[in-house]
Scaffold this motif. Structure first.
Motif, mmCIF file in Angstrom:
data_model
loop_
_atom_site.group_PDB
_atom_site.id
_atom_site.type_symbol
_atom_site.label_atom_id
_atom_site.label_comp_id
_atom_site.label_asym_id
_atom_site.label_seq_id
_atom_site.Cartn_x
_atom_site.Cartn_y
_atom_site.Cartn_z
ATOM 1 N N ALA A 298 0.854 -1.197 0.000
ATOM 2 C CA ALA A 298 0.000 0.000 0.000
ATOM 3 C C ALA A 298 0.877 1.230 0.000
ATOM 4 C CB ALA A 298 -0.898 -0.039 1.219
ATOM 5 N N THR A 299 0.259 2.322 -0.225
ATOM 6 C CA THR A 299 0.972 3.613 -0.289
ATOM 7 C C THR A 299 1.644 3.859 1.061
ATOM 8 O OG1 THR A 299 -0.623 4.507 -1.826
ATOM 9 C CG2 THR A 299 0.731 6.091 -0.646
ATOM 10 N N GLY A 300 2.995 4.130 0.997
ATOM 11 C CA GLY A 300 3.748 4.438 2.196
ATOM 12 C C GLY A 300 4.420 3.258 2.829
ATOM 13 N N ASP A 301 4.177 2.014 2.319
ATOM 14 C CA ASP A 301 4.845 0.853 2.892
ATOM 15 C C ASP A 301 6.337 0.882 2.556
ATOM 16 O OD1 ASP A 301 2.438 0.014 3.834
ATOM 17 O OD2 ASP A 301 2.136 -1.551 2.322
ATOM 18 N N VAL A 302 7.211 0.449 3.523
ATOM 19 C CA VAL A 302 8.643 0.423 3.305
ATOM 20 C C VAL A 302 8.962 -0.774 2.411
ATOM 21 C CG1 VAL A 302 10.912 0.164 4.394
ATOM 22 C CG2 VAL A 302 9.119 1.529 5.508
ATOM 23 N N ILE A 303 9.756 -0.487 1.330
ATOM 24 C CA ILE A 303 10.125 -1.545 0.397
ATOM 25 C C ILE A 303 11.634 -1.759 0.353
ATOM 26 C CG2 ILE A 303 8.080 -1.208 -1.034
ATOM 27 C CD1 ILE A 303 9.835 0.380 -2.987
ATOM 28 N N GLY A 304 12.459 -0.840 0.998
ATOM 29 C CA GLY A 304 13.899 -0.989 0.984
ATOM 30 C C GLY A 304 14.561 0.200 1.652
ATOM 31 N N ARG A 305 15.931 0.312 1.390
ATOM 32 C CA ARG A 305 16.707 1.392 2.003
ATOM 33 C C ARG A 305 17.673 1.957 0.968
ATOM 34 N NH1 ARG A 305 16.425 1.616 7.631
ATOM 35 N NH2 ARG A 305 15.295 -0.161 8.582
ATOM 36 N N VAL A 306 18.020 3.278 1.189
ATOM 37 C CA VAL A 306 18.919 3.983 0.264
ATOM 38 C C VAL A 306 20.305 3.351 0.393
ATOM 39 C CG1 VAL A 306 20.011 6.186 -0.305
ATOM 40 C CG2 VAL A 306 17.603 6.115 0.414
ATOM 41 N N GLY A 307 21.007 3.221 -0.790
ATOM 42 C CA GLY A 307 22.346 2.654 -0.788
ATOM 43 C C GLY A 307 23.181 3.237 -1.932
ATOM 44 N N ALA A 308 24.321 2.595 -2.224
ATOM 45 C CA ALA A 308 25.249 3.055 -3.272
ATOM 46 C C ALA A 308 25.713 1.859 -4.087
ATOM 47 C CB ALA A 308 26.409 3.784 -2.654
ATOM 48 N N THR A 309 24.795 0.897 -4.341
ATOM 49 C CA THR A 309 25.147 -0.291 -5.123
ATOM 50 C C THR A 309 25.015 -0.003 -6.602
ATOM 51 O OG1 THR A 309 22.877 -1.124 -5.014
ATOM 52 C CG2 THR A 309 24.381 -1.856 -3.271
ATOM 53 N N GLY A 310 25.792 -0.743 -7.436
ATOM 54 C CA GLY A 310 25.757 -0.575 -8.876
ATOM 55 C C GLY A 310 26.665 0.564 -9.324
ATOM 56 N N ASN A 311 26.335 1.158 -10.469
ATOM 57 C CA ASN A 311 27.152 2.229 -11.062
ATOM 58 C C ASN A 311 26.745 3.557 -10.421
ATOM 59 O OD1 ASN A 311 28.890 3.695 -12.636
ATOM 60 N ND2 ASN A 311 27.684 3.460 -14.536
ATOM 61 N N VAL A 312 27.472 3.942 -9.336
ATOM 62 C CA VAL A 312 27.115 5.167 -8.610
ATOM 63 C C VAL A 312 28.371 5.895 -8.192
ATOM 64 C CG1 VAL A 312 24.950 4.237 -7.761
ATOM 65 C CG2 VAL A 312 27.046 3.944 -6.403
ATOM 66 N N THR A 313 28.210 7.125 -7.741
ATOM 67 C CA THR A 313 29.302 7.926 -7.177
ATOM 68 C C THR A 313 29.002 8.289 -5.740
ATOM 69 O OG1 THR A 313 28.274 9.962 -8.018
ATOM 70 C CG2 THR A 313 29.934 8.900 -9.413
ATOM 71 N N GLY A 314 27.829 7.879 -5.243
ATOM 72 C CA GLY A 314 27.431 8.193 -3.880
ATOM 73 C C GLY A 314 26.092 7.565 -3.580
ATOM 74 N N ALA A 315 25.736 7.624 -2.284
ATOM 75 C CA ALA A 315 24.453 7.040 -1.858
ATOM 76 C C ALA A 315 23.286 7.896 -2.362
ATOM 77 C CB ALA A 315 24.440 6.917 -0.336
ATOM 78 N N HIS A 316 22.402 7.203 -3.029
ATOM 79 C CA HIS A 316 21.181 7.919 -3.522
ATOM 80 C C HIS A 316 20.169 6.895 -4.019
ATOM 81 C CE1 HIS A 316 23.305 7.259 -7.346
ATOM 82 N NE2 HIS A 316 22.095 7.374 -7.937
ATOM 83 N N LEU A 317 18.929 7.327 -4.168
ATOM 84 C CA LEU A 317 17.870 6.513 -4.777
ATOM 85 C C LEU A 317 17.673 6.984 -6.208
ATOM 86 C CD1 LEU A 317 15.461 4.513 -4.805
ATOM 87 C CD2 LEU A 317 14.055 6.415 -3.904
ATOM 88 N N HIS A 318 17.832 6.039 -7.148
ATOM 89 C CA HIS A 318 17.580 6.344 -8.567
ATOM 90 C C HIS A 318 16.183 5.814 -8.886
ATOM 91 C CE1 HIS A 318 18.455 6.823 -12.888
ATOM 92 N NE2 HIS A 318 17.853 5.611 -13.051
ATOM 93 N N LEU A 319 15.230 6.746 -9.260
ATOM 94 C CA LEU A 319 13.833 6.389 -9.549
ATOM 95 C C LEU A 319 13.562 6.556 -11.036
ATOM 96 C CD1 LEU A 319 10.928 5.673 -8.540
ATOM 97 C CD2 LEU A 319 10.552 8.158 -8.310
#
Length: 343
Positions: A298-319
């Motif tokens: 449902a709207t607002g349910d937690v599905i995960g946490r912010v990280g820096a996995t994959g091709n990144v330069t810092g911790a962020h959520l890519h949407l």
């Protein structure tokens, strides 16, 4: 005209009494005939003038009459002075035709009508002149009437032209005013409709906002959709980046079903949430995943946490947002705003 023979000489009477034709002034016998001629008398001057007539007969007769009357008056006055009798009053009418009445030239006086013409009836020339004057006056009246009619027509046309021009101007002003009123009414209606639509959209988004939520909190937008650069394998940025500390909670934007949850190469750990309309929401670079495939959230349910996995330069959520599960996504910023959210 015949002339009378000279009177016989009277016998000498030694007396101071004035004697005429054998009688003295104090005798009551009538005076002898007195017949002066035109050659023996000077023309009479004064009031008793007679206009010149045809043939000269009338003028001579009038002159003789006037001289005779004057002589008779003088003789009567002299006789009265000697005899002591009262003077006789003699009145002569001042008419130019008196001489013709007593003239011996009967033919001439009978044919001469100039005296009567001058005293009484108008002559032919006078009648003609009067007739011509009447005709001229009638013509003048007709011309004036025609001129007045034409002037009235001109004034009427001018007044009509002025009235038509005023009516035309009034119609133009009325049409302009009506057009302006219609434009104002249309603009007001359009504005009212826009305001109503805006209010309706605001209300809809407010209602949607209750059903949708932002994926994380305490974030900073560090990358937008369509940015070009060598950091992305496609040559441009395909999503919207929410920079946040590692471990920041990631929430379901809207209710849906988890269709993918796991490692996705350059995307790192990724969760795909499919909404009821078929739209896929990709949550990438997570440090951890909290849901599994097939799970409804449902709207607002937690599905995960912010990280820096994959091709990144810092911790962020890519949407990323993929309507209908399409391979190419759309701008997540615009899509979120269409749901009443303002990242």
């Amino acid at each position: 005209m015949a002339s009378n023979p000279p009177a016989p000489e009277a016998p000498y009477v030694p007396s101071d009494t004035l004697v005429y034709d054998g009688y003295r002034a104090d005798d009551e016998a009538p005076l002898g005939e007195w017949n002066p001629t035109a050659e023996s008398l000077a023309p009479v001057r004064g009031r008793h003038r007679v206009s010149k007539q045809r043939g000269g007969g009338f003028a001579r007769s009038s002159t003789v009459l006037g001289v005779g009357v004057i002589a008779a008056v003088s003789a009567g006055g002299m006789a009265s002075a000697n005899t002591g009798k009262p003077p006789v009053s003699i009145s002569i009418p001042d008419l130019p035709s008196v001489g013709s009445l007593i003239s011996d030239d009967s033919g001439s006086s009978a044919d001469d009508t100039s005296a009567f013409s001058s005293v009484g009836a108008p002559s032919t020339e006078t009648a003609k002149s009067s007739s011509a004057s009447d005709a001229g006056e009638a013509l003048r009246s007709r011309i004036l009437a025609q001129a007045e009619t034409q002037q009235d027509q001109i004034d009427s046309k001018a007044a009509k032209a002025v009235a038509d021009a005023a009516q035309k101007e009034s119609d133009a002003l009325a049409a302009k005013a009506e057009k302006e009123a219609q434009e104002k009414a249309t603009a007001a209606k359009k504005k009212a409709e826009e305001e109503a639509a805006k209010k309706a959209e605001t209300a809809r988004l407010a209602e949607l906002a209750k059903q949708f939520t932002l994926p994380t909190s305490s974030y900073t937008i560090t990358g937008t959709f369509g940015q070009a650069g060598s950091l992305w394998s496609s040559g441009y940025h395909t999503g919207l980046d929410f920079a946040a500390p590692t471990g920041t909670l990631i929430k379901a934007i809207h209710s849906g079903t988890v269709t993918e949850a796991g490692w996705a190469g350059s995307y790192g750990y990724r969760t795909i949430l499919t909404l009821d309309d078929g739209t896929e929401l990709w949550f990438c670079h997570q440090s951890s995943i909290s849901v599994s495939v097939g799970q409804k959230v449902a709207t607002g349910d937690v599905i995960g946490r912010v990280g820096a996995t994959g091709n990144v330069t810092g911790a962020h959520l890519h949407l990323e947002v993929h309507p209908g599960g399409a391979a190419t996504g759309i701008d997540p910023m615009a899509w979120l705003r269409s749901k009443g959210l303002n990242p």
